[in-house]
Design a protein around this motif. Structure first.
Motif, PDB file in Angstrom:
ATOM      1  N   ALA A 100       0.821  -1.204   0.000  1.00  0.00           N
ATOM      2  CA  ALA A 100       0.000   0.000   0.000  1.00  0.00           C
ATOM      3  C   ALA A 100       0.859   1.259   0.000  1.00  0.00           C
ATOM      4  O   ALA A 100       0.375   2.351  -0.245  1.00  0.00           O
ATOM      5  CB  ALA A 100      -0.920   0.000   1.232  1.00  0.00           C
ATOM      6  N   ASP A 101       2.150   1.117   0.306  1.00  0.00           N
ATOM      7  CA  ASP A 101       3.030   2.278   0.396  1.00  0.00           C
ATOM      8  C   ASP A 101       3.800   2.421  -0.917  1.00  0.00           C
ATOM      9  O   ASP A 101       4.892   1.908  -1.077  1.00  0.00           O
ATOM     10  CB  ASP A 101       3.992   2.104   1.582  1.00  0.00           C
ATOM     11  CG  ASP A 101       4.893   3.320   1.760  1.00  0.00           C
ATOM     12  OD1 ASP A 101       4.557   4.375   1.177  1.00  0.00           O
ATOM     13  OD2 ASP A 101       5.911   3.207   2.455  1.00  0.00           O
ATOM     14  N   LEU A 102       3.227   3.151  -1.856  1.00  0.00           N
ATOM     15  CA  LEU A 102       3.866   3.322  -3.157  1.00  0.00           C
ATOM     16  C   LEU A 102       4.649   4.620  -3.241  1.00  0.00           C
ATOM     17  O   LEU A 102       5.328   4.868  -4.237  1.00  0.00           O
ATOM     18  CB  LEU A 102       2.807   3.297  -4.268  1.00  0.00           C
ATOM     19  CG  LEU A 102       2.047   1.979  -4.425  1.00  0.00           C
ATOM     20  CD1 LEU A 102       0.998   2.119  -5.510  1.00  0.00           C
ATOM     21  CD2 LEU A 102       3.001   0.852  -4.752  1.00  0.00           C
ATOM     22  N   ALA A 103       4.558   5.464  -2.237  1.00  0.00           N
ATOM     23  CA  ALA A 103       5.268   6.743  -2.222  1.00  0.00           C
ATOM     24  C   ALA A 103       4.959   7.499  -3.514  1.00  0.00           C
ATOM     25  O   ALA A 103       3.818   7.783  -3.817  1.00  0.00           O
ATOM     26  CB  ALA A 103       6.765   6.509  -2.032  1.00  0.00           C
ATOM     27  N   ALA A 104       6.006   7.829  -4.299  1.00  0.00           N
ATOM     28  CA  ALA A 104       5.805   8.559  -5.553  1.00  0.00           C
ATOM     29  C   ALA A 104       5.553   7.606  -6.705  1.00  0.00           C
ATOM     30  O   ALA A 104       5.521   8.016  -7.849  1.00  0.00           O
ATOM     31  CB  ALA A 104       7.016   9.434  -5.847  1.00  0.00           C
ATOM     32  N   ASP A 105       5.390   6.316  -6.425  1.00  0.00           N
ATOM     33  CA  ASP A 105       5.124   5.327  -7.464  1.00  0.00           C
ATOM     34  C   ASP A 105       3.623   5.141  -7.630  1.00  0.00           C
ATOM     35  O   ASP A 105       2.838   5.403  -6.731  1.00  0.00           O
ATOM     36  CB  ASP A 105       5.734   3.963  -7.101  1.00  0.00           C
ATOM     37  CG  ASP A 105       7.246   4.018  -7.006  1.00  0.00           C
ATOM     38  OD1 ASP A 105       7.818   5.048  -7.381  1.00  0.00           O
ATOM     39  OD2 ASP A 105       7.832   3.035  -6.548  1.00  0.00           O
ATOM     40  N   PHE A 106       3.233   4.684  -8.810  1.00  0.00           N
ATOM     41  CA  PHE A 106       1.856   4.250  -9.009  1.00  0.00           C
ATOM     42  C   PHE A 106       1.868   3.052  -9.935  1.00  0.00           C
ATOM     43  O   PHE A 106       2.757   2.886 -10.764  1.00  0.00           O
ATOM     44  CB  PHE A 106       0.980   5.373  -9.567  1.00  0.00           C
ATOM     45  CG  PHE A 106       1.378   5.877 -10.930  1.00  0.00           C
ATOM     46  CD1 PHE A 106       0.790   5.370 -12.077  1.00  0.00           C
ATOM     47  CD2 PHE A 106       2.333   6.880 -11.060  1.00  0.00           C
ATOM     48  CE1 PHE A 106       1.141   5.833 -13.332  1.00  0.00           C
ATOM     49  CE2 PHE A 106       2.688   7.348 -12.317  1.00  0.00           C
ATOM     50  CZ  PHE A 106       2.098   6.830 -13.453  1.00  0.00           C
ATOM     51  N   LEU A 107       0.884   2.183  -9.756  1.00  0.00           N
ATOM     52  CA  LEU A 107       0.800   0.974 -10.550  1.00  0.00           C
ATOM     53  C   LEU A 107       0.124   1.264 -11.875  1.00  0.00           C
ATOM     54  O   LEU A 107      -0.820   2.057 -11.956  1.00  0.00           O
ATOM     55  CB  LEU A 107       0.016  -0.106  -9.796  1.00  0.00           C
ATOM     56  CG  LEU A 107       0.651  -0.611  -8.503  1.00  0.00           C
ATOM     57  CD1 LEU A 107      -0.262  -1.629  -7.838  1.00  0.00           C
ATOM     58  CD2 LEU A 107       2.015  -1.223  -8.774  1.00  0.00           C
ATOM     59  N   GLY A 108       0.601   0.610 -12.906  1.00  0.00           N
ATOM     60  CA  GLY A 108       0.021   0.800 -14.227  1.00  0.00           C
ATOM     61  C   GLY A 108       0.459  -0.303 -15.171  1.00  0.00           C
ATOM     62  O   GLY A 108       1.203  -1.205 -14.800  1.00  0.00           O
ATOM     63  N   ASP A 109       0.002  -0.211 -16.394  1.00  0.00           N
ATOM     64  CA  ASP A 109       0.287  -1.207 -17.424  1.00  0.00           C
ATOM     65  C   ASP A 109       0.728  -0.451 -18.663  1.00  0.00           C
ATOM     66  O   ASP A 109       0.031   0.460 -19.130  1.00  0.00           O
ATOM     67  CB  ASP A 109      -0.980  -2.026 -17.702  1.00  0.00           C
ATOM     68  CG  ASP A 109      -0.752  -3.147 -18.718  1.00  0.00           C
ATOM     69  OD1 ASP A 109       0.263  -3.110 -19.433  1.00  0.00           O
ATOM     70  OD2 ASP A 109      -1.589  -4.048 -18.788  1.00  0.00           O
ATOM     71  N   LEU A 110       1.873  -0.827 -19.217  1.00  0.00           N
ATOM     72  CA  LEU A 110       2.407  -0.123 -20.383  1.00  0.00           C
ATOM     73  C   LEU A 110       1.492  -0.216 -21.594  1.00  0.00           C
ATOM     74  O   LEU A 110       1.596   0.600 -22.513  1.00  0.00           O
ATOM     75  CB  LEU A 110       3.790  -0.672 -20.742  1.00  0.00           C
ATOM     76  CG  LEU A 110       4.929  -0.256 -19.816  1.00  0.00           C
ATOM     77  CD1 LEU A 110       6.196  -1.025 -20.146  1.00  0.00           C
ATOM     78  CD2 LEU A 110       5.184   1.243 -19.915  1.00  0.00           C
ATOM     79  N   GLU A 111       0.622  -1.207 -21.633  1.00  0.00           N
ATOM     80  CA  GLU A 111      -0.299  -1.313 -22.759  1.00  0.00           C
ATOM     81  C   GLU A 111      -1.603  -0.569 -22.515  1.00  0.00           C
ATOM     82  O   GLU A 111      -2.377  -0.343 -23.447  1.00  0.00           O
ATOM     83  CB  GLU A 111      -0.588  -2.786 -23.061  1.00  0.00           C
ATOM     84  CG  GLU A 111       0.636  -3.518 -23.605  1.00  0.00           C
ATOM     85  CD  GLU A 111       0.304  -4.915 -24.104  1.00  0.00           C
ATOM     86  OE1 GLU A 111      -0.647  -5.518 -23.578  1.00  0.00           O
ATOM     87  OE2 GLU A 111       1.002  -5.397 -25.006  1.00  0.00           O
ATOM     88  N   HIS A 112      -1.870  -0.192 -21.257  1.00  0.00           N
ATOM     89  CA  HIS A 112      -3.078   0.563 -20.907  1.00  0.00           C
ATOM     90  C   HIS A 112      -2.655   1.639 -19.903  1.00  0.00           C
ATOM     91  O   HIS A 112      -2.908   1.511 -18.707  1.00  0.00           O
ATOM     92  CB  HIS A 112      -4.152  -0.352 -20.324  1.00  0.00           C
ATOM     93  CG  HIS A 112      -4.505  -1.508 -21.214  1.00  0.00           C
ATOM     94  ND1 HIS A 112      -5.302  -1.383 -22.324  1.00  0.00           N
ATOM     95  CD2 HIS A 112      -4.132  -2.812 -21.173  1.00  0.00           C
ATOM     96  CE1 HIS A 112      -5.419  -2.552 -22.930  1.00  0.00           C
ATOM     97  NE2 HIS A 112      -4.727  -3.425 -22.242  1.00  0.00           N
TER      98      HIS A 112
END
Length: 296
Positions: free
Chosen positions: A83-95
């Motif tokens: 839950a601690d992504l700091a300045a990161d965010f989850l994503g998908d290079l195709e979407h």
């Protein structure tokens, strides 16, 4: 290519990358790409407002982007449970989870070669850039691991009577330039550098590939593992065909750099054909030779 046109099993690829990042990840190629990114961006004489790193496996590019932008984010493509992504965010290079015109600078190191729809990914990146925004990326090119590809095909054909795809198909340099133009980038630039890494044997190379999460994730792969006799034959062929005088083996990684700008009225544009006001022959002080004329 598979019958569905899907080259990579993306879920499997992300799973392997996640496991690799939890271990002793060999970062020698990423370190080199990061240094190159720093040099290339240092030649850009402007600062950006919002920058994002798209899917680079390790957070090595973040300090480089922070030096050029007021706010730098990092998109993490590997599926991880935290839950601690700091300045990161989850994503998908195709979407890509990016709104239109939301970025000034986008960068990606050694990630885009693993997407099924590279043209679509580039189009999404272009749409996410504000006018006069910059995209710069590094991905593996067509000459990457050509030695390993060749010996595995030969060894499998000899030992099993058939072949299975085991090395990913990497994009050709000329094709990548066309993809940038099709995606709508202005001032597109493509160049490449061949990096040769030397190993004591084929097993060291395979260990590094596995430790980087680059094991075979092709949808058309043979589900059974590589047979021992095939592997040993491949090792012998590699030593015969791609060894240096000291006995160490060469492994090629072609690092292709792409860059392009979101169109803006301030950018240079090519002149219309026939609009020149001076002749090249006059500038060079030589007589002009018309089409079909012979010199002298």
């Amino acid at each position: 290519m598979s019958e569905t046109g899907v080259v990579f099993d993306r879920a499997l690829g992300r799973l392997r990358l996640t496991r690799a990042l939890g271990g002793d990840y060999p970062d020698f190629l990423l370190e080199r790409a990061t240094q190159d990114l720093d040099e290339r961006l240092s030649a850009v004489l402007r600062r950006f407002t919002v920058a994002v790193d798209l899917g680079t496996p390790l957070p090595l590019a973040a300090p480089v982007l922070r030096a050029k932008a007021e706010m730098a984010l990092r998109m993490v493509e590997a599926a991880r449970e935290t839950a601690d992504l700091a300045a990161d965010f989850l994503g998908d290079l195709e979407h890509l989870p990016l709104g239109p015109g939301s970025l000034d600078l986008a960068a990606s190191l050694l990630a885009l070669q693993g997407v099924n729809d590279l043209p679509g990914a580039l189009i999404q990146i272009r749409r996410a850039l504000r006018p006069d925004g910059l995209f710069i990326g590094c991905l593996l090119g067509g000459r990457t691991l050509h030695e390993l590809r060749q010996v595995l095909l030969e060894a499998e054909a000899e030992t099993t009577g058939g072949v299975s795809p085991r090395i990913a198909p990497f994009a050709d340099l000329r094709d990548l330039g066309s993809l940038l133009q099709r995606a709508g980038f202005a001032l597109p630039v493509v160049d490449s550098e061949v990096v040769t890494v030397r190993y004591r044997d084929i097993f060291g190379l395979l260990r590094d590939l596995r430790a980087m999460g680059w094991s075979n994730a092709l949808t058309a792969r043979r589900r059974s593992g590589l047979r021992r006799d095939t592997l040993m034959r491949a090792a012998a062929l590699y030593a015969e065909q791609f060894s240096d005088a000291d006995g160490r083996l060469r492994a090629t990684f072609e690092m292709v750099w792409l860059s392009g700008w979101a169109p803006h009225e301030s950018q240079q544009k090519p002149l219309r054909p026939g609009s020149a006001k001076a002749r090249l022959a006059d500038a060079l002080g030589v007589p002009e030779i018309g089409t079909g004329d012979k010199a002298g």
